[in-house]
Design a protein around this motif. Sequence first.
Motif, short mmCIF file in Angstrom:
data_model
loop_
_atom_site.label_atom_id
_atom_site.label_comp_id
_atom_site.label_asym_id
_atom_site.label_seq_id
_atom_site.Cartn_x
_atom_site.Cartn_y
_atom_site.Cartn_z
N UNK A 194 0.81 -1.17 0.05
CA UNK A 194 -0.16 0.18 -0.01
C UNK A 194 0.82 1.40 0.07
N UNK A 195 2.06 1.00 -0.38
CA UNK A 195 2.87 2.47 -0.40
C UNK A 195 2.96 3.05 -1.70
N UNK A 427 11.62 -2.35 8.04
CA UNK A 427 12.11 -1.47 7.19
C UNK A 427 13.42 -0.79 6.97
N UNK A 428 14.09 -0.70 8.25
CA UNK A 428 15.41 -0.39 8.32
C UNK A 428 16.29 -1.59 8.04
N UNK A 438 19.47 -1.16 -5.13
CA UNK A 438 18.07 -1.85 -4.63
C UNK A 438 17.40 -0.80 -3.95
N UNK A 439 17.95 -0.41 -2.66
CA UNK A 439 17.14 0.75 -1.84
C UNK A 439 16.82 1.82 -2.57
N UNK A 440 17.77 2.36 -3.46
CA UNK A 440 17.54 3.65 -4.14
C UNK A 440 16.49 3.33 -5.14
N UNK A 460 7.97 -0.07 4.69
CA UNK A 460 8.72 -0.68 3.40
C UNK A 460 9.90 0.09 3.19
N UNK A 461 9.83 1.22 2.88
CA UNK A 461 11.32 1.76 2.54
C UNK A 461 11.21 3.43 3.15
#
Length: 464
Positions: A194-195, A427-428, A438-440, A460-461
């Motif tokens: 849902x983000x 998340x962290x 990947x994170x970016x 999530x992020x």
Amino acid sequence: MKAVVGPSGFIDAADDMAPYLVERRDLYKGRAAAVLRPASTAEVSALMKIAHDTETRIVPQGGNTGLVGGQVPFETGEEVVLSLARMNRVIALDAENNTLTVEAGVTLAAAQDAAQAAGRLFPLSLASEGSCEIGGNLSTNAGGTAVLRYGNARDLVLGLEVVLADGRVWNGMRGLRKDNTGYDLKQIFLGAEGTLGVITGAVLKLFPRPRAVETSFVAVPDVEAAVSLLRLADEATGGLVTGFELMPRIGIEFVTRHLPGASDPLAAPSPWYVLIELASGGEGDALSQALEAMLETAMEKGLVTDAAIAQSGAQRAEFWRLRESMSDVQRLEGGSIKHDVSVPVSAVAGFIARASRAVEKALPGIRPVPFGHVGDGNIHFNLSQPEGMDKLAYLARWDEMSAIVHGIVREYGGSISAEHGVGRMKRDEIAATKSPVEIELMRTLKRALDPKNILNPGKVVSLD
């Protein structure tokens, strides 16, 4: 917002909001300005337009059965919960195309029943299927007990309808198995919790309903034997294995101790057990013979020490009840620190052995209860508190135990969240298992689709 959903779709009384604000394990308890319960995609769209214009933060919620806090608002009281529960229509079933079209608030059990009524199978199966909802299943890419044969939730979807952060509606409700016209947009929203958008509808894949199902509760000497048995069963039956669940002796003892009417299916205790289920479209006798022959070969090889084959639907259900109750009964043994991890199937035995030794060294008396979907490498590595230890003191060591378990998972190239998702809880921590690229990339998607960060922010992020 109240004008959009009407009085029956708007909740702001504290007592009435309470069920929407707490996670089922009580790990997260949030606050909200209101709970919105829209009855249509048009209402969701109108609500998101208002939220976008006013920068109101929205927390989409399905059946509220998630285990990582993704569906629960934070404690500020400024967020609004968007429940899809009223959007619960089965829109269409196309038996020839093997598709089921539903709104997001349809429960998993209702989707299964609709498929069954047409002589079809929707194979996603979870312990919470009576209350979890399709929108939540897809938003978390739910797994369950049939992944080995049919895949995760994202593998069971052909089309989606999604309301974007600014209220625009993407209608991708196509029942096509081949559509090679660019990016597969639905995959962006499946597993996004849902983000990135609010899933309001889906076209689901159906399958032929098996004519024959055979289930066996099997004793194995160790986890290595269980993994070898999986390969033997798969090869001997030509890929007819639909379920392969690993259970430790301590888990069976917990269930038989606390679950009314539960009993040990086998005469003598075993360190480990496997619940095997086969399904086919052929006659039952052939499948039964294949199971018996496979088990006989497994016994000759020393992979199986005893086995019980279900003789009725009731006995099959009882076997599954032992497995599906394993997580819930652990709360009756005190505090339980839970992990939802995956490693390559070939590494399952090594992971369980190493992780068990490591946590026992860190806290003598801790009781590991590793169980789960060994067929896809997903182990629920749960840890029950030492007998007699204070529960709160034990749960205060959650981060310490997780650091140990997840560290070993990373060494095996695994995942710290196999099917429960990321939510708030992880998340962290995912930054340690994913590369900076990947994170970016995840942040780039989030900024592009939700530039005001109003859709389930902080889950999530992180954009910080």
